[in-house]
Design an enzyme around this catalytic site. Structure first.
Site, short mmCIF file in Angstrom:
data_model
loop_
_atom_site.label_atom_id
_atom_site.label_comp_id
_atom_site.label_asym_id
_atom_site.label_seq_id
_atom_site.Cartn_x
_atom_site.Cartn_y
_atom_site.Cartn_z
N CYS A 116 -7.60 -5.93 5.60
CA CYS A 116 -7.35 -6.63 4.33
C CYS A 116 -7.67 -8.13 4.39
O CYS A 116 -7.75 -8.78 3.36
CB CYS A 116 -5.91 -6.41 3.89
SG CYS A 116 -5.51 -4.67 3.76
N HIS A 259 -3.83 -11.69 -1.22
CA HIS A 259 -4.15 -10.28 -1.03
C HIS A 259 -3.13 -9.45 -1.81
O HIS A 259 -1.94 -9.74 -1.81
CB HIS A 259 -4.10 -9.94 0.46
CG HIS A 259 -4.18 -8.48 0.74
ND1 HIS A 259 -5.18 -7.70 0.22
CD2 HIS A 259 -3.37 -7.65 1.46
CE1 HIS A 259 -4.99 -6.44 0.61
NE2 HIS A 259 -3.91 -6.39 1.36
N ASN A 289 -3.72 -1.56 -3.54
CA ASN A 289 -4.29 -2.33 -2.44
C ASN A 289 -5.72 -1.84 -2.17
O ASN A 289 -5.90 -0.71 -1.72
CB ASN A 289 -3.40 -2.15 -1.21
CG ASN A 289 -3.89 -2.91 0.00
OD1 ASN A 289 -4.99 -3.46 0.00
ND2 ASN A 289 -3.07 -2.94 1.04
C1 LIG Z 1 5.23 0.70 2.06
C2 LIG Z 1 6.38 -0.01 1.35
C3 LIG Z 1 6.09 -0.12 -0.12
C4 LIG Z 1 7.66 0.79 1.56
O1 LIG Z 1 8.74 0.14 0.95
P1 LIG Z 1 10.14 0.05 1.75
O2 LIG Z 1 11.10 -0.55 0.81
O3 LIG Z 1 9.86 -0.68 3.02
O4 LIG Z 1 10.50 1.55 1.99
P2 LIG Z 1 10.67 2.36 3.37
O5 LIG Z 1 9.36 2.50 4.05
O6 LIG Z 1 11.75 1.72 4.14
O7 LIG Z 1 11.14 3.76 2.83
C5 LIG Z 1 12.34 3.91 2.13
C6 LIG Z 1 12.51 5.36 1.77
O8 LIG Z 1 11.58 5.71 0.74
C7 LIG Z 1 10.86 6.89 1.11
N1 LIG Z 1 9.50 6.81 0.57
C8 LIG Z 1 8.38 6.33 1.16
N2 LIG Z 1 7.34 6.44 0.31
C9 LIG Z 1 7.83 6.98 -0.82
C10 LIG Z 1 7.25 7.32 -2.06
N3 LIG Z 1 5.94 7.12 -2.31
N4 LIG Z 1 8.03 7.82 -3.03
C11 LIG Z 1 9.35 8.02 -2.82
N5 LIG Z 1 9.95 7.74 -1.66
C12 LIG Z 1 9.21 7.20 -0.68
C13 LIG Z 1 10.86 6.87 2.62
O9 LIG Z 1 10.66 8.18 3.10
C14 LIG Z 1 12.24 6.34 2.91
O10 LIG Z 1 13.16 7.40 2.80
P3 LIG Z 1 14.40 7.51 3.80
O11 LIG Z 1 15.20 6.25 3.59
O12 LIG Z 1 15.08 8.75 3.33
O13 LIG Z 1 13.80 7.61 5.17
C15 LIG Z 1 6.56 -1.44 1.92
O14 LIG Z 1 7.13 -1.35 3.20
C16 LIG Z 1 5.29 -2.21 2.01
O15 LIG Z 1 4.71 -2.60 1.00
N6 LIG Z 1 4.85 -2.53 3.25
C17 LIG Z 1 3.73 -3.39 3.52
C18 LIG Z 1 2.48 -2.97 2.87
C19 LIG Z 1 1.36 -3.81 3.32
O16 LIG Z 1 1.45 -4.99 3.25
N7 LIG Z 1 0.36 -3.16 3.78
C20 LIG Z 1 -0.83 -3.62 4.22
C21 LIG Z 1 -1.04 -4.97 4.56
S1 LIG Z 1 -2.59 -4.99 4.12
#
Ligand SMILES: CC(C)(COP(=O)(O)OP(=O)(O)OC[C@H]1O[C@@H](n2cnc3c(N)ncnc32)[C@H](O)[C@@H]1OP(=O)(O)O)[C@@H](O)C(=O)NCCC(=O)NCCS
Length: 332
Positions: A116, A259, A289
């Site tokens: 990214c 980004h 993204n």
């Molecule tokens: C991916 C992201 C949105 C997840 O959000 P989060 O608040 O951290 O959520 P978590 O990963 O802790 O997951 C929380 C719960 O939601 C669930 N979950 C994950 N994806 C899900 C979806 N699409 N729909 C519903 N539930 C979902 C998980 O299984 C987890 O369940 P659990 O608590 O029972 O284990 C976030 O972490 C993020 O944006 N990360 C960085 C992304 C990024 O910058 N990426 C690339 C850089 S280029």
């Protein structure tokens, strides 16, 4: 490394595929909901390329717009750099395929892989290439067909990404007041954290075989929460460093173009920089993204919508797999 020369962005372009995949569409494919995706990421929908539409097709479409905006003919290009982690194939480079599609017969071309952060890495590479040598004009593209790397059964990742391309034409220009000039760029990498965000298979470490194909190792794996924390810390610090290098204060920034991975990451950085939401560009709601494409697409949308005025100070900042990060200050 030598100091990069004075370079200006003289034209922008973008291309987004027409197919829209909404959160409601995804909720029919995996156990998720519009409410979960919107509150955790800010994403409402994303674009998905057609089966026969390649990264180089999207890159070429964005490039044509940027060339037209710059008033530059393909034959005038000396250099094409494509930032992508979804090249059409391992080789030749996507840049060579774009060169052929544009008829840019005088340009050299190569790809950059920095996930990214790729577009800002490519912009800085172009600045160094244009430095002092005979080359004057470069095309810098961020283009991705991330739908080709998605495991559509993994709700942790499939809701986050989309396809698209953005491009800029960059020209060496030693005038201190040239419009679009890049004032500073800082970059960083930390390969010790490579395992947090990767596509583990399909390369030489883990080729796809009949035995492992069902495990889908050629799709995106991410530890989202960890990645989120590093993204906020690194993007904030890179922004401060780029502002300092440019001799600009955060309050003088007219628009932050970050980004687009997650609206919460963007607002966390803006808050730390003390930049109000109206001076932060967000289109992650429409496109998700698109990795290396997010910044040039956002820059093009900001320009075409009339949001950028001559002389505006822009802060571009990115973070991605590697980990990699980068930030540039541009005087529009
Ligand atoms: C991916 C992201 C949105 C997840 O959000 P989060 O608040 O951290 O959520 P978590 O990963 O802790 O997951 C929380 C719960 O939601 C669930 N979950 C994950 N994806 C899900 C979806 N699409 N729909 C519903 N539930 C979902 C998980 O299984 C987890 O369940 P659990 O608590 O029972 O284990 C976030 O972490 C993020 O944006 N990360 C960085 C992304 C990024 O910058 N990426 C690339 C850089 S280029």
């Amino acid at each position: 490394m030598s100091k990069p020369c004075q370079c200006s962005i003289i034209g922008t372009g973008s291309y987004m595929p027409s197919k829209v995949l909404t959160n409601d569409d995804l909720s029919k494919m995996v156990e998720t909901s519009d409410e979960w995706i919107t509150t955790r990421t800010g994403i409402k929908e994303r674009r998905i390329a057609a089966d026969d539409e390649t990264t180089s097709d999207m890159a070429t479409a964005a490039a044509k717009q940027a060339l037209e905006a710059a008033g530059v003919k393909p034959e005038e290009l000396d250099l094409i750099v494509v930032a992508t982690v979804t090249p059409d194939m391992f080789f030749p480079s996507t840049a060579c395929l774009v060169q052929s599609k544009l008829g840019a017969k005088n340009a050299i071309g190569f790809d950059i892989s920095a996930a990214c952060s790729g577009f800002l890495y490519a912009l800085q590479a172009a600045r160094h290439f244009l430095n002092g040598g005979p080359r004057m004009t470069a095309l810098v593209i961020g283009a991705e067909k991330l739908s080709s790397l998605i495991n559509w059964k993994d709700r942790n990742t499939c809701v986050l990404f989309g396809d698209g391309a953005g491009a800029v034409v960059v020209r060496r220009d030693d005038r201190k007041t040239a419009p679009g000039r890049v004032l500073s760029t800082v970059m960083g990498s930390d390969g010790t954290l490579a395992d947090l965000l990767k596509v583990p298979g399909g390369g030489s470490a883990c080729p796809i075989t009949a035995e492992n194909v069902a495990l889908r190792p050629n799709t995106i794996y991410m530890e989202g929460r960890e990645t989120f924390k590093h993204a906020v810390t690194r993007m904030y610090q890179a922004s401060l460093d780029a502002l300092e290098q440019a001799g600009v204060k955060a309050e003088d920034v007219k628009l932050v173009i970050p980004h687009q991975a997650n609206a919460r990451i963007i607002s966390a950085i803006a808050e730390r920089l003390n930049v109000p939401p109206e001076r932060t560009f967000i289109n992650v709601d429409k496109y998700g993204n698109t990795s290396a494409a997010t910044i040039p697409v956002a820059l093009d949308e900001a320009q075409r919508s009339g949001r950028l005025k001559s002389g505006d100070i822009l802060l571009l900042v990115a973070f991605g797999g590697g980990f990699t990060w980068a930030s540039s200050v541009v005087a529009w």
